[in-house]
Design a protein around this motif. Structure first.
Motif, PDB file in Angstrom:
ATOM      1  N   GLY A  76       0.662   0.215  -4.261  1.00 50.28           N
ATOM      2  CA  GLY A  76      -0.336   1.184  -3.833  1.00 50.28           C
ATOM      3  C   GLY A  76      -0.061   2.595  -4.322  1.00 50.28           C
ATOM      4  N   ARG A  77       1.204   3.019  -4.368  1.00 47.57           N
ATOM      5  CA  ARG A  77       1.527   4.367  -4.827  1.00 47.57           C
ATOM      6  C   ARG A  77       1.147   4.557  -6.299  1.00 47.57           C
ATOM      7  NH1 ARG A  77       2.188   7.985  -0.748  1.00 47.57           N
ATOM      8  NH2 ARG A  77       3.511   7.139   0.895  1.00 47.57           N
ATOM      9  N   ALA A  78       1.481   3.582  -7.139  1.00 43.49           N
ATOM     10  CA  ALA A  78       1.152   3.692  -8.559  1.00 43.49           C
ATOM     11  C   ALA A  78      -0.356   3.580  -8.786  1.00 43.49           C
ATOM     12  CB  ALA A  78       1.895   2.612  -9.345  1.00 43.49           C
ATOM     13  N   LEU A 100      -5.508  -8.215  -7.639  1.00 46.44           N
ATOM     14  CA  LEU A 100      -6.685  -7.557  -8.197  1.00 46.44           C
ATOM     15  C   LEU A 100      -6.984  -8.102  -9.594  1.00 46.44           C
ATOM     16  CD1 LEU A 100      -5.780  -3.884  -7.209  1.00 46.44           C
ATOM     17  CD2 LEU A 100      -7.495  -5.337  -6.110  1.00 46.44           C
ATOM     18  N   PRO A 101      -7.372  -9.365  -9.699  1.00 48.16           N
ATOM     19  CA  PRO A 101      -7.749  -9.858 -11.037  1.00 48.16           C
ATOM     20  C   PRO A 101      -8.929  -9.060 -11.585  1.00 48.16           C
ATOM     21  CG  PRO A 101      -8.420 -11.405  -9.321  1.00 48.16           C
ATOM     22  CD  PRO A 101      -7.569 -10.374  -8.645  1.00 48.16           C
ATOM     23  N   ALA A 102      -8.806  -8.618 -12.830  1.00 53.07           N
ATOM     24  CA  ALA A 102      -9.806  -7.732 -13.428  1.00 53.07           C
ATOM     25  C   ALA A 102     -10.146  -8.218 -14.833  1.00 53.07           C
ATOM     26  CB  ALA A 102      -9.300  -6.289 -13.473  1.00 53.07           C
ATOM     27  N   ILE A 103     -11.251  -7.697 -15.355  1.00 50.37           N
ATOM     28  CA  ILE A 103     -11.757  -8.073 -16.673  1.00 50.37           C
ATOM     29  C   ILE A 103     -11.601  -6.867 -17.599  1.00 50.37           C
ATOM     30  CG2 ILE A 103     -13.749  -8.912 -17.961  1.00 50.37           C
ATOM     31  CD1 ILE A 103     -14.867  -9.960 -15.305  1.00 50.37           C
ATOM     32  N   LEU A 104     -11.037  -7.098 -18.779  1.00 50.76           N
ATOM     33  CA  LEU A 104     -10.917  -6.032 -19.774  1.00 50.76           C
ATOM     34  C   LEU A 104     -12.255  -5.846 -20.481  1.00 50.76           C
ATOM     35  CD1 LEU A 104      -9.127  -4.026 -21.326  1.00 50.76           C
ATOM     36  CD2 LEU A 104      -8.586  -5.883 -22.915  1.00 50.76           C
ATOM     37  N   VAL A 105     -12.798  -4.634 -20.454  1.00 49.87           N
ATOM     38  CA  VAL A 105     -14.088  -4.336 -21.071  1.00 49.87           C
ATOM     39  C   VAL A 105     -13.942  -3.072 -21.907  1.00 49.87           C
ATOM     40  CG1 VAL A 105     -15.445  -5.385 -19.195  1.00 49.87           C
ATOM     41  CG2 VAL A 105     -14.832  -2.966 -19.064  1.00 49.87           C
ATOM     42  N   GLY A 106     -14.903  -2.894 -22.827  1.00 49.27           N
ATOM     43  CA  GLY A 106     -15.008  -1.652 -23.584  1.00 49.27           C
ATOM     44  C   GLY A 106     -13.985  -1.454 -24.671  1.00 49.27           C
ATOM     45  N   ALA A 107     -13.186  -2.468 -25.000  1.00 48.48           N
ATOM     46  CA  ALA A 107     -12.172  -2.277 -26.035  1.00 48.48           C
ATOM     47  C   ALA A 107     -12.805  -2.069 -27.404  1.00 48.48           C
ATOM     48  CB  ALA A 107     -11.224  -3.478 -26.067  1.00 48.48           C
ATOM     49  N   GLU A 108     -13.957  -2.728 -27.657  1.00 52.78           N
ATOM     50  CA  GLU A 108     -14.592  -2.602 -28.970  1.00 52.78           C
ATOM     51  C   GLU A 108     -15.309  -1.279 -29.144  1.00 52.78           C
ATOM     52  OE1 GLU A 108     -17.399  -4.212 -26.009  1.00 52.78           O
ATOM     53  OE2 GLU A 108     -15.355  -4.713 -26.650  1.00 52.78           O
ATOM     54  N   GLY A 144       0.806  -1.203   0.000  1.00 51.79           N
ATOM     55  CA  GLY A 144       0.000   0.000   0.000  1.00 51.79           C
ATOM     56  C   GLY A 144       0.846   1.262   0.000  1.00 51.79           C
ATOM     57  N   VAL A 145       0.125   2.388   0.109  1.00 49.72           N
ATOM     58  CA  VAL A 145       0.807   3.677   0.058  1.00 49.72           C
ATOM     59  C   VAL A 145       1.689   3.895   1.284  1.00 49.72           C
ATOM     60  CG1 VAL A 145      -0.944   4.753  -1.389  1.00 49.72           C
ATOM     61  CG2 VAL A 145      -1.222   4.764   1.092  1.00 49.72           C
ATOM     62  N   GLU A 146       1.425   3.158   2.375  1.00 50.71           N
ATOM     63  CA  GLU A 146       2.225   3.333   3.583  1.00 50.71           C
ATOM     64  C   GLU A 146       3.523   2.554   3.542  1.00 50.71           C
ATOM     65  OE1 GLU A 146      -0.791   1.959   3.622  1.00 50.71           O
ATOM     66  OE2 GLU A 146      -2.147   3.551   4.327  1.00 50.71           O
ATOM     67  N   ALA A 147       3.709   1.724   2.518  1.00 49.76           N
ATOM     68  CA  ALA A 147       4.871   0.840   2.488  1.00 49.76           C
ATOM     69  C   ALA A 147       6.156   1.588   2.188  1.00 49.76           C
ATOM     70  CB  ALA A 147       4.667  -0.271   1.459  1.00 49.76           C
ATOM     71  N   ARG A 148       6.101   2.683   1.420  1.00 48.13           N
ATOM     72  CA  ARG A 148       7.321   3.405   1.073  1.00 48.13           C
ATOM     73  C   ARG A 148       6.968   4.866   0.792  1.00 48.13           C
ATOM     74  NH1 ARG A 148       7.375   4.442  -4.289  1.00 48.13           N
ATOM     75  NH2 ARG A 148       6.089   3.125  -5.661  1.00 48.13           N
ATOM     76  N   ARG A 183     -14.835  -7.902  -2.090  1.00 41.27           N
ATOM     77  CA  ARG A 183     -13.534  -8.253  -1.524  1.00 41.27           C
ATOM     78  C   ARG A 183     -12.402  -7.635  -2.338  1.00 41.27           C
ATOM     79  NH1 ARG A 183     -13.009 -14.538  -0.370  1.00 41.27           N
ATOM     80  NH2 ARG A 183     -10.988 -13.720   0.316  1.00 41.27           N
ATOM     81  N   ARG A 184     -12.512  -7.673  -3.658  1.00 43.11           N
ATOM     82  CA  ARG A 184     -11.451  -7.114  -4.498  1.00 43.11           C
ATOM     83  C   ARG A 184     -11.451  -5.590  -4.430  1.00 43.11           C
ATOM     84  NH1 ARG A 184     -12.336 -11.059  -9.795  1.00 43.11           N
ATOM     85  NH2 ARG A 184     -11.712 -13.014  -8.759  1.00 43.11           N
ATOM     86  N   ILE A 185     -12.624  -4.985  -4.358  1.00 44.76           N
ATOM     87  CA  ILE A 185     -12.671  -3.527  -4.238  1.00 44.76           C
ATOM     88  C   ILE A 185     -12.101  -3.087  -2.889  1.00 44.76           C
ATOM     89  CG2 ILE A 185     -14.211  -1.536  -4.194  1.00 44.76           C
ATOM     90  CD1 ILE A 185     -16.030  -2.970  -6.122  1.00 44.76           C
ATOM     91  N   THR A 186     -12.381  -3.854  -1.849  1.00 43.89           N
ATOM     92  CA  THR A 186     -11.790  -3.545  -0.547  1.00 43.89           C
ATOM     93  C   THR A 186     -10.278  -3.684  -0.593  1.00 43.89           C
ATOM     94  OG1 THR A 186     -13.792  -4.322   0.564  1.00 43.89           O
ATOM     95  CG2 THR A 186     -11.800  -4.169   1.891  1.00 43.89           C
ATOM     96  N   ARG A 187      -9.804  -4.677  -1.309  1.00 43.95           N
ATOM     97  CA  ARG A 187      -8.358  -4.852  -1.495  1.00 43.95           C
ATOM     98  C   ARG A 187      -7.765  -3.625  -2.200  1.00 43.95           C
ATOM     99  NH1 ARG A 187      -3.295  -6.668  -0.374  1.00 43.95           N
ATOM    100  NH2 ARG A 187      -2.102  -7.083  -2.272  1.00 43.95           N
ATOM    101  N   LEU A 188      -8.440  -3.128  -3.237  1.00 47.58           N
ATOM    102  CA  LEU A 188      -7.968  -1.931  -3.932  1.00 47.58           C
ATOM    103  C   LEU A 188      -7.960  -0.719  -3.005  1.00 47.58           C
ATOM    104  CD1 LEU A 188      -7.137  -0.475  -6.555  1.00 47.58           C
ATOM    105  CD2 LEU A 188      -9.576  -0.219  -7.075  1.00 47.58           C
ATOM    106  N   ALA A 189      -8.998  -0.586  -2.189  1.00 42.82           N
ATOM    107  CA  ALA A 189      -9.070   0.537  -1.254  1.00 42.82           C
ATOM    108  C   ALA A 189      -7.921   0.480  -0.243  1.00 42.82           C
ATOM    109  CB  ALA A 189     -10.418   0.541  -0.545  1.00 42.82           C
ATOM    110  N   GLU A 190      -7.543  -0.720   0.195  1.00 42.12           N
ATOM    111  CA  GLU A 190      -6.427  -0.844   1.125  1.00 42.12           C
ATOM    112  C   GLU A 190      -5.114  -0.460   0.471  1.00 42.12           C
ATOM    113  OE1 GLU A 190      -6.573  -4.861   2.353  1.00 42.12           O
ATOM    114  OE2 GLU A 190      -8.311  -4.607   3.697  1.00 42.12           O
TER     115      GLU A 190
END
Length: 320
Positions: A114-116, A277-285, A15-19, A297-304
């Motif tokens: 987290g920083r990126a 954070l496994p994600a699905i690619l959408v909207g490319a077409e 996360g952002v607190e790591a460095r 759970r994954r959104i909470t992981r992103l928030a952390e």
């Protein structure tokens, strides 16, 4: 200044607190719609964001990393151009993300901590419903302007349209229309009288044939049998159906996605999965590609990972 985590939220090693913040964190912008340039031993990063608050948050984040940043409207709806000055601190980033031709290429072994990810969320993150969060890879395409009725160009008169005509010769004015002839009521039209007063057909060559064809014996001739032949009904000639019209020309023009762009998206997707954070690619077409993170759970992981939302972030623009 370190970010104070929310009460009850577990700190993440990535996360952002790591460095501490660093210019390498701008890889989060390049993972999305950001672009990088190189000049000599310096580099520069630019990105287009869709809301003013995003530009303000990113400007504060990048200035906190020792970079000089400008933020200006693009003139297209609510879009803003954020750009850093050329800096030696961004030279490693440009060397890492550009190939020999100056094309943006995701580096091998890309990692997003987290920083990126915080910069990516600030630039192009937002909820897609209640159970999904989008990280956009490009700005949403603008809607085409409504087609207005084009006014027809006025047609010049004939006398003015002919520019090569000799101006010394007057152009005759067009003749006025002929008024309709008034009809006189209760007046009969006279019939045309023939100029031929008499007609002599001359001698009748078939006068003697009246006795023969008028004889009753003529009925004794045998019938030729034509009337006894059966009636033949011919089938109507059916014409072949017309060929289908050719498809419009634009159907043959298929947009081919650049392989390097697709490879970048794949590398970014792998980096998201490596961060948990496994994600699905959408909207490319449709021209609005994004990675869709689904599930609480994954959104909470992103928030952390990305930390607390900025004060300017509206509701629904930051994972919670």
């Amino acid at each position: 200044m370190p970010v104070t985590p929310a009460r009850g939220r577990q700190l993440s090693l990535f996360g952002v607190e790591a460095r501490a913040p660093a210019p390498i964190d701008l890889e989060g912008l390049l993972a999305g719609a950001g672009q990088v340039g190189r000049m000599g031993g310096t580099g520069r990063v630019s990105i287009v964001v869709e809301e003013r608050w995003r530009c303000a948050v990113l400007r504060a984040e990048l200035e906190g990393r020792g970079l000089v940043v400008s933020c200006e409207p693009t003139g297209e709806e609510d879009r803003w151009q954020l750009r850093t000055a050329y800096s030696a601190a961004l030279a490693p980033l440009a060397l890492r993300w550009l190939d020999a031709d100056g094309i943006k290429i995701a580096p091998r072994g890309l990692t997003l901590d987290g920083r990126a990810l915080r910069l990516w969320v600030a630039a192009a993150g937002g909820y897609d419903g209640q159970r999904a969060f989008l990280l956009r890879l490009a700005p949403r395409p603008l809607a085409p302007p409504p087609e207005g009725d084009e006014e027809a160009e006025p047609v010049a008169p004939a006398a003015e349209a002919v520019e090569w005509a000799d101006l010394s010769v007057p152009v005759p004015a067009p003749a006025p229309p002929r008024p309709p002839r008034p009809e006189r009521p209760n007046v009969r039209k006279r019939k045309s009288e023939s100029k031929i007063t008499a007609f002599d057909p001359g001698p009748d060559e078939f006068a003697d044939a009246e006795d023969y064809f008028g004889d009753d014996a003529a009925d004794e001739w045998p019938d030729s049998g034509v009337g006894a032949l059966p009636t033949v009904v011919l089938d109507a000639v059916s014409e072949p159906p017309p060929p289908p019209p050719p498809p419009p020309a634009e159907d043959f023009e298929e947009e081919v996605l650049d392989r390097r762009v697709a490879d970048n998206w794949i590398a970014v997707g792998d980096a998201l999965e490596a961060a948990g954070l496994p994600a699905i690619l959408v909207g490319a077409e449709t021209g609005a590609p994004a990675y869709r993170i689904v599930g609480p759970r994954r959104i909470t992981r992103l928030a952390e990972l990305v930390g607390e939302p900025p004060a300017d972030a509206p509701t629904g623009a930051w994972p919670a």
